[in-house]
Design a protein around this motif. Structure first.
Motif, PDB file in Angstrom:
ATOM      1  N   MET B   1       0.768  -1.441   0.027  1.00  0.00           N
ATOM      2  CA  MET B   1       0.306  -0.444  -0.501  1.00  0.00           C
ATOM      3  C   MET B   1       0.574   1.286   0.284  1.00  0.00           C
ATOM      4  SD  MET B   1      -3.567   0.972   2.555  1.00  0.00           S
ATOM      5  CE  MET B   1      -3.698  -1.209   2.013  1.00  0.00           C
ATOM      6  N   GLU B   2       0.387   2.245  -1.111  1.00  0.00           N
ATOM      7  CA  GLU B   2       1.734   2.925  -1.507  1.00  0.00           C
ATOM      8  C   GLU B   2       1.107   4.451  -0.100  1.00  0.00           C
ATOM      9  OE1 GLU B   2       4.433   5.336  -3.035  1.00  0.00           O
ATOM     10  OE2 GLU B   2       3.584   3.465  -3.633  1.00  0.00           O
ATOM     11  N   ALA B   3       2.196   4.219   1.154  1.00  0.00           N
ATOM     12  CA  ALA B   3       1.552   5.533   2.047  1.00  0.00           C
ATOM     13  C   ALA B   3       2.011   7.380   1.015  1.00  0.00           C
ATOM     14  CB  ALA B   3       2.128   5.543   3.056  1.00  0.00           C
ATOM     15  N   ALA B   4       1.552   7.983   1.835  1.00  0.00           N
ATOM     16  CA  ALA B   4       1.842   9.435   1.551  1.00  0.00           C
ATOM     17  C   ALA B   4       2.774   9.789   2.727  1.00  0.00           C
ATOM     18  CB  ALA B   4       1.079  10.259   1.420  1.00  0.00           C
ATOM     19  N   LYS B   5       2.838   8.855   3.587  1.00  0.00           N
ATOM     20  CA  LYS B   5       4.184   9.345   4.672  1.00  0.00           C
ATOM     21  C   LYS B   5       3.742   8.535   5.843  1.00  0.00           C
ATOM     22  CE  LYS B   5       4.463  13.793   8.016  1.00  0.00           C
ATOM     23  NZ  LYS B   5       5.815  13.452   7.836  1.00  0.00           N
ATOM     24  N   VAL B   6       5.077   7.941   6.602  1.00  0.00           N
ATOM     25  CA  VAL B   6       5.376   7.276   7.610  1.00  0.00           C
ATOM     26  C   VAL B   6       5.192   7.398   8.922  1.00  0.00           C
ATOM     27  CG1 VAL B   6       6.013   5.391   8.248  1.00  0.00           C
ATOM     28  CG2 VAL B   6       5.426   5.120   5.560  1.00  0.00           C
ATOM     29  N   LEU B   7       5.053   7.299  10.192  1.00  0.00           N
ATOM     30  CA  LEU B   7       4.966   8.138  11.104  1.00  0.00           C
ATOM     31  C   LEU B   7       5.938   6.486  11.674  1.00  0.00           C
ATOM     32  CD1 LEU B   7       4.669  10.385  13.013  1.00  0.00           C
ATOM     33  CD2 LEU B   7       2.467   8.991  13.792  1.00  0.00           C
ATOM     34  N   ASP B   8       7.004   7.408  12.637  1.00  0.00           N
ATOM     35  CA  ASP B   8       7.352   6.626  13.627  1.00  0.00           C
ATOM     36  C   ASP B   8       7.079   6.463  15.216  1.00  0.00           C
ATOM     37  OD1 ASP B   8       8.794   4.802  15.115  1.00  0.00           O
ATOM     38  OD2 ASP B   8      10.430   4.842  14.560  1.00  0.00           O
ATOM     39  N   ALA B   9       6.278   6.027  15.598  1.00  0.00           N
ATOM     40  CA  ALA B   9       5.625   6.075  16.445  1.00  0.00           C
ATOM     41  C   ALA B   9       6.347   4.922  18.009  1.00  0.00           C
ATOM     42  CB  ALA B   9       4.794   6.484  17.155  1.00  0.00           C
ATOM     43  N   ASN B  29      -2.706  15.033   2.596  1.00  0.00           N
ATOM     44  CA  ASN B  29      -4.035  14.794   1.454  1.00  0.00           C
ATOM     45  C   ASN B  29      -5.075  14.053   1.890  1.00  0.00           C
ATOM     46  OD1 ASN B  29      -2.687  17.517   0.455  1.00  0.00           O
ATOM     47  ND2 ASN B  29      -1.635  16.448  -1.048  1.00  0.00           N
ATOM     48  N   ALA B  30      -6.213  15.059   1.930  1.00  0.00           N
ATOM     49  CA  ALA B  30      -7.307  14.027   2.332  1.00  0.00           C
ATOM     50  C   ALA B  30      -7.528  12.711   0.724  1.00  0.00           C
ATOM     51  CB  ALA B  30      -9.133  14.424   1.699  1.00  0.00           C
ATOM     52  N   GLY B  31      -7.376  11.675   1.190  1.00  0.00           N
ATOM     53  CA  GLY B  31      -7.681  10.342   0.150  1.00  0.00           C
ATOM     54  C   GLY B  31      -6.390   9.715   0.968  1.00  0.00           C
ATOM     55  N   GLU B  32      -4.959  10.442   0.601  1.00  0.00           N
ATOM     56  CA  GLU B  32      -3.932  10.366   1.234  1.00  0.00           C
ATOM     57  C   GLU B  32      -3.612   8.898   2.407  1.00  0.00           C
ATOM     58  OE1 GLU B  32      -0.645  13.379  -1.165  1.00  0.00           O
ATOM     59  OE2 GLU B  32      -1.245  13.326   0.973  1.00  0.00           O
ATOM     60  N   ILE B  33      -2.756   8.207   1.901  1.00  0.00           N
ATOM     61  CA  ILE B  33      -2.515   7.061   3.122  1.00  0.00           C
ATOM     62  C   ILE B  33      -0.946   7.765   4.187  1.00  0.00           C
ATOM     63  CG2 ILE B  33      -2.471   4.512   3.513  1.00  0.00           C
ATOM     64  CD1 ILE B  33      -4.590   4.410   1.984  1.00  0.00           C
ATOM     65  N   LEU B  34      -1.765   7.529   5.596  1.00  0.00           N
ATOM     66  CA  LEU B  34      -0.444   7.721   6.779  1.00  0.00           C
ATOM     67  C   LEU B  34      -0.232   5.970   7.127  1.00  0.00           C
ATOM     68  CD1 LEU B  34       0.509   9.302   8.702  1.00  0.00           C
ATOM     69  CD2 LEU B  34      -1.141   9.491   9.924  1.00  0.00           C
ATOM     70  N   TRP B  71      -2.390   1.363   8.464  1.00  0.00           N
ATOM     71  CA  TRP B  71      -2.442   2.342   7.447  1.00  0.00           C
ATOM     72  C   TRP B  71      -3.434   3.156   7.684  1.00  0.00           C
ATOM     73  CZ3 TRP B  71       0.061  -1.839   7.546  1.00  0.00           C
ATOM     74  CH2 TRP B  71       0.824  -2.153   7.120  1.00  0.00           C
ATOM     75  N   ILE B  72      -3.820   3.753   7.619  1.00  0.00           N
ATOM     76  CA  ILE B  72      -4.795   5.181   7.591  1.00  0.00           C
ATOM     77  C   ILE B  72      -5.107   6.412   6.630  1.00  0.00           C
ATOM     78  CG2 ILE B  72      -6.319   6.858   9.424  1.00  0.00           C
ATOM     79  CD1 ILE B  72      -4.345   6.113  11.729  1.00  0.00           C
ATOM     80  N   LYS B  73      -6.661   6.665   5.929  1.00  0.00           N
ATOM     81  CA  LYS B  73      -7.049   6.783   4.739  1.00  0.00           C
ATOM     82  C   LYS B  73      -7.759   8.097   5.189  1.00  0.00           C
ATOM     83  CE  LYS B  73      -9.119   6.313   1.093  1.00  0.00           C
ATOM     84  NZ  LYS B  73      -9.963   5.267  -0.351  1.00  0.00           N
ATOM     85  N   LYS B  74      -7.090   9.306   5.104  1.00  0.00           N
ATOM     86  CA  LYS B  74      -7.301  10.484   5.894  1.00  0.00           C
ATOM     87  C   LYS B  74      -8.840  10.975   4.678  1.00  0.00           C
ATOM     88  CE  LYS B  74      -6.271  15.601   6.065  1.00  0.00           C
ATOM     89  NZ  LYS B  74      -5.688  16.341   6.449  1.00  0.00           N
ATOM     90  N   ALA B  75      -9.330  11.585   5.799  1.00  0.00           N
ATOM     91  CA  ALA B  75     -11.352  12.046   5.423  1.00  0.00           C
ATOM     92  C   ALA B  75     -10.848  13.026   4.642  1.00  0.00           C
ATOM     93  CB  ALA B  75     -11.813  12.099   6.375  1.00  0.00           C
TER      94      ALA B  75
END
Lengths: 132, 75
Positions: B1-9, B29-34, B71-75
């Motif tokens: 899955m193509e993520a627009a951004k990866v957060l290391d928490a 942006n909305a519709g992009e994956i974090l 993987w979270i898709k922004k609303a």
């Protein structure tokens, strides 16, 4: 959680109390809720410039200090600044400041000093009211 | 899955995974994956609840060793 309003009363000044208040406040703010905290009596320690950096553990529970470090829990100072950054409203109770001889200058910046009626006005349409 | 951004928490305790996720999602942006990586056991239910409360879609989650991935898709 947008359009959700959370009103919190912080009335105690220990480290456990501070975590309960600031963890829930920052989690609510991160979930897009509007959050306000009313600091009264010993709760004022949580926004005291010096005291909030070194809040006491409950008597007999000092051994938890190690647990906080191991769990990599953020410091209260860190949580307080995150709360402010996220727009959490911080209200200090005027009456208890007078009783405890505290001036606004002794508290962290960005707070408002207000009376009980101000908090009641803020909390009247809150979806959640939490007391610690 | 193509993520627009990866957060290391990873290594962060409650409430920091949620706080950092909130900040990170504002940068896409909305519709992009974090994509979020955590190790806090509570984050499993917390990030699910957080996504729901913001109207975001939790598209996928996985566990790899001690690491939880979302993987979270922004609303």
């Amino acid at each position: 959680m947008a359009n959700t309003k959370v009103a919190i009363i912080a009335a105690n000044g220990g480290l456990f109390d501070a975590y309960k208040v600031f963890n829930l406040a920052t989690a609510a703010a991160a979930s897009d809720a509007e959050v306000g905290i009313f600091f009264t009596f010993e709760g004022l320690n949580l926004i005291h410039k010096e005291a909030h950096k070194n809040l006491p553990l409950p008597e007999g529970k000092e051994h938890f200090e190690e647990g906080f470090k191991q769990a990599n829990v953020p410091s209260i100072a860190e949580l307080l600044s995150i709360a402010q950054e996220m727009g959490v409203k911080l209200l200090a109770c005027q009456m208890t400041m007078d009783v405890m001889k505290l001036e606004k200058e002794q508290l962290v910046g960005g707070i408002e000093v207000a009376g009980a009626a101000s908090f009641i006005e803020y909390a009247k349409d809150a979806n959640m009211t939490l007391t610690f | 899955m193509e993520a627009a951004k990866v957060l290391d928490a990873k290594g962060l305790a409650c409430p920091m995974p949620v706080v950092r996720t909130k900040k990170a999602i504002e940068e896409i942006n909305a519709g992009e994956i974090l994509e979020v990586h955590t190790t806090d056991k509570g984050s499993k239910s917390d990030l699910t609840a957080w996504a729901k409360s913001g109207g975001h879609e939790l598209v996928k989650e996985a566990e790899e060793g001690d690491v939880f991935k979302f993987w979270i898709k922004k609303a």
